[in-house]
Scaffold this motif. Structure first.
Motif, PDB file in Angstrom:
ATOM      1  N   ILE A 165       1.353  -1.201   0.004  1.00 40.13           N
ATOM      2  CA  ILE A 165       0.224  -0.185   0.103  1.00 40.13           C
ATOM      3  C   ILE A 165       0.535   1.055   0.037  1.00 40.13           C
ATOM      4  O   ILE A 165       1.659   1.484   0.880  1.00 40.13           O
ATOM      5  N   ALA A 166       1.344   2.194  -1.062  1.00 32.45           N
ATOM      6  CA  ALA A 166       2.683   2.986  -1.749  1.00 32.45           C
ATOM      7  C   ALA A 166       1.866   4.053  -0.710  1.00 32.45           C
ATOM      8  O   ALA A 166       3.162   4.013   0.253  1.00 32.45           O
ATOM      9  N   ILE A 167       1.437   4.315   0.061  1.00 29.30           N
ATOM     10  CA  ILE A 167       0.871   5.619   0.961  1.00 29.30           C
ATOM     11  C   ILE A 167       1.005   5.225   2.279  1.00 29.30           C
ATOM     12  O   ILE A 167       1.413   6.287   3.286  1.00 29.30           O
ATOM     13  N   THR A 168       0.830   4.249   2.122  1.00 32.14           N
ATOM     14  CA  THR A 168       1.531   3.693   4.362  1.00 32.14           C
ATOM     15  C   THR A 168       2.495   3.185   4.189  1.00 32.14           C
ATOM     16  O   THR A 168       3.009   2.478   5.188  1.00 32.14           O
ATOM     17  N   GLY A 169       2.637   2.353   3.690  1.00 29.36           N
ATOM     18  CA  GLY A 169       4.299   1.287   3.022  1.00 29.36           C
ATOM     19  C   GLY A 169       3.851   0.576   3.168  1.00 29.36           C
ATOM     20  O   GLY A 169       4.382  -0.771   3.864  1.00 29.36           O
ATOM     21  N   THR A 170       2.538  -0.217   3.844  1.00 32.38           N
ATOM     22  CA  THR A 170       1.745  -1.002   4.530  1.00 32.38           C
ATOM     23  C   THR A 170       2.031  -2.397   3.563  1.00 32.38           C
ATOM     24  O   THR A 170       1.675  -2.574   2.250  1.00 32.38           O
ATOM     25  N   THR A 171       2.952  -3.825   4.041  1.00 33.97           N
ATOM     26  CA  THR A 171       3.006  -4.454   2.455  1.00 33.97           C
ATOM     27  C   THR A 171       2.199  -5.848   2.739  1.00 33.97           C
ATOM     28  O   THR A 171       1.916  -5.732   4.456  1.00 33.97           O
ATOM     29  N   ILE A 172       1.258  -6.444   2.033  1.00 32.52           N
ATOM     30  CA  ILE A 172       0.310  -7.561   2.372  1.00 32.52           C
ATOM     31  C   ILE A 172       0.364  -8.303   1.448  1.00 32.52           C
ATOM     32  O   ILE A 172       1.149  -8.445   0.229  1.00 32.52           O
ATOM     33  N   VAL A 173      -0.236  -9.640   1.466  1.00 34.84           N
ATOM     34  CA  VAL A 173       0.079 -10.864   0.646  1.00 34.84           C
ATOM     35  C   VAL A 173      -1.321 -11.019   0.562  1.00 34.84           C
ATOM     36  O   VAL A 173      -2.092 -11.387   1.513  1.00 34.84           O
ATOM     37  N   ILE A 174      -1.759 -11.304  -0.721  1.00 37.29           N
ATOM     38  CA  ILE A 174      -3.170 -11.280  -0.999  1.00 37.29           C
ATOM     39  C   ILE A 174      -3.184 -13.008  -1.697  1.00 37.29           C
ATOM     40  O   ILE A 174      -2.368 -13.101  -2.167  1.00 37.29           O
ATOM     41  N   PRO A 175      -4.220 -13.673  -0.997  1.00 36.76           N
ATOM     42  CA  PRO A 175      -3.981 -15.102  -1.388  1.00 36.76           C
ATOM     43  C   PRO A 175      -3.717 -14.887  -3.229  1.00 36.76           C
ATOM     44  O   PRO A 175      -4.529 -13.803  -3.624  1.00 36.76           O
ATOM     45  N   PRO A 176      -3.322 -15.557  -4.447  1.00 43.46           N
ATOM     46  CA  PRO A 176      -3.264 -15.614  -5.382  1.00 43.46           C
ATOM     47  C   PRO A 176      -4.253 -16.398  -6.108  1.00 43.46           C
ATOM     48  O   PRO A 176      -4.710 -14.859  -6.806  1.00 43.46           O
TER      49      PRO A 176
END
Length: 351
Positions: A165-176
């Protein structure tokens, strides 16, 4: 002689690629070789940008007479003014982009797949432009869906489903599987809203350039090092070559061949940024301009829901018809809105 051989060996390694530097070389030598390689690549890239722009301009000037002629859009505001102009110029600037990318870019299998898909979208649009009877909406929608599925499969094959999430810098993994579905939606929506926004001389091309360069800047801020970044520059300058002839009053039109190719390229650019949700802000004007019409028609056709009765869609027709804006005012004001949003997003990401 021995000393000469040693010096000759050092001089030879100075011109070698950074990837084959010997471990025995000093840090200073390594830095010099790296800089040489970087400079050479930058020089080639510089030439590639100029080449893409020049060839686009020359090709359009020489080949526009072979393009199909526009019949005038019956339902568009001032659509009759386009009648008789060469249409489908997208085939020229898109093919120029592809050739430039192959000649000057760093290619890999993933990028080549994307180039093929962009060309496929371009040809589906061009055949529609050249057809005496326009293709049906459902046929084009199904073709867009098929291409979107291939984009999703290709991306997941070469990349993970992790996003930032570019604005917050948060990295998340979404199920494929979820990521694939969202990717299909992104590509399909991007193709169609960009296509719907093509109706005013220079509008969709200008907005696309602003969107692409916004993502390009964000990629550099987020340190997304990918060979695809250079393709963004090439696509933008090819669009500028087209806009040289499409500025109000236009001499030719990109047609679906250009708008559909732009739409899929924007979507791929958002995906390769690894922050695909940035599309919602980097392309907000395209989304509103072309997307409201899709929502209005879809709700009416499938759910019999009437909304936006007093709003002409696409929005660029509403502001011309209801507010009296000129074509130039539409392009400038829509572009200004997108620039302001993009600058705000860039600032948020920077801090």
């Amino acid at each position: 002689i021995t000393q000469f051989d040693k010096n000759a060996s050092k001089n030879f390694t100075f011109f070698q690629s950074p990837n084959i530097i010997k471990s025995g070389e000093s840090p200073k030598e390594e830095k010099m070789i790296y800089l040489l390689g970087t400079y050479e690549h930058a020089l080639v890239a510089f030439i590639g940008v100029l080449f893409a722009f020049a060839v686009t301009c020359i090709a359009i000037a020489k080949l526009n007479g072979y393009l199909p002629k526009d019949m005038g859009r019956q339902y568009a505001h001032d659509g009759a003014l386009s009648a008789g102009k060469p249409r489908g110029a997208g085939i020229i600037f898109v093919l120029t982009f592809v050739v430039s990318a192959l000649l000057f870019g760093k290619m890999n299998k993933e990028i080549i797949i994307y180039l093929v898909l962009i060309v496929i979208e371009m040809f589906t649009g061009f055949f529609d432009d050249a057809a005496e009877k326009p293709w049906g909406e459902y046929l084009k929608g199904i073709l867009d869906l098929a291409v979107a599925v291939v984009v999703a499969i290709s991306y997941l094959h070469y990349n993970s489903s992790e996003i930032t999430i570019a604005i917050t810098g948060t990295t998340i993994v979404i199920p494929p599987v979820v990521f694939a579905i969202l990717t299909v939606i992104l590509v399909w929506v991007s193709i169609n809203v960009t296509n719907c926004s093509d109706g005013v001389d220079g509008l969709s091309g200008t907005l696309t350039i602003i969107t692409l360069m916004s993502v390009f800047v964000l990629d550099n801020i987020l340190k997304v090092n990918d060979s695809f970044n250079y393709c963004i520059l090439l696509f933008a300058v090819c669009l500028l070559g087209y806009l040289w002839y499409n500025a109000t009053p236009s001499k030719l039109l990109m047609g679906d061949a250009g708008s559909r190719a732009m739409g899929i390229f924007i979507a791929i650019t958002a995906l390769k940024s690894h922050s695909p949700f940035i599309y919602l802000l980097a392309a907000i004007v395209l989304i509103i301009d072309g997307g409201l019409g899709l929502v209005k028609v879809s709700l009416l056709r499938f759910l019999k829901v009437h909304i936006l009765k007093n709003t002409t869609t696409p929005i660029h027709d509403h502001v011309r018809k209801k507010l009296g804006w000129s074509n130039a005012q539409v392009v400038f004001r829509f572009a200004i809105i997108q620039i302001v949003v993009s600058l705000a997003v860039i600032y948020l990401v920077m801090i």
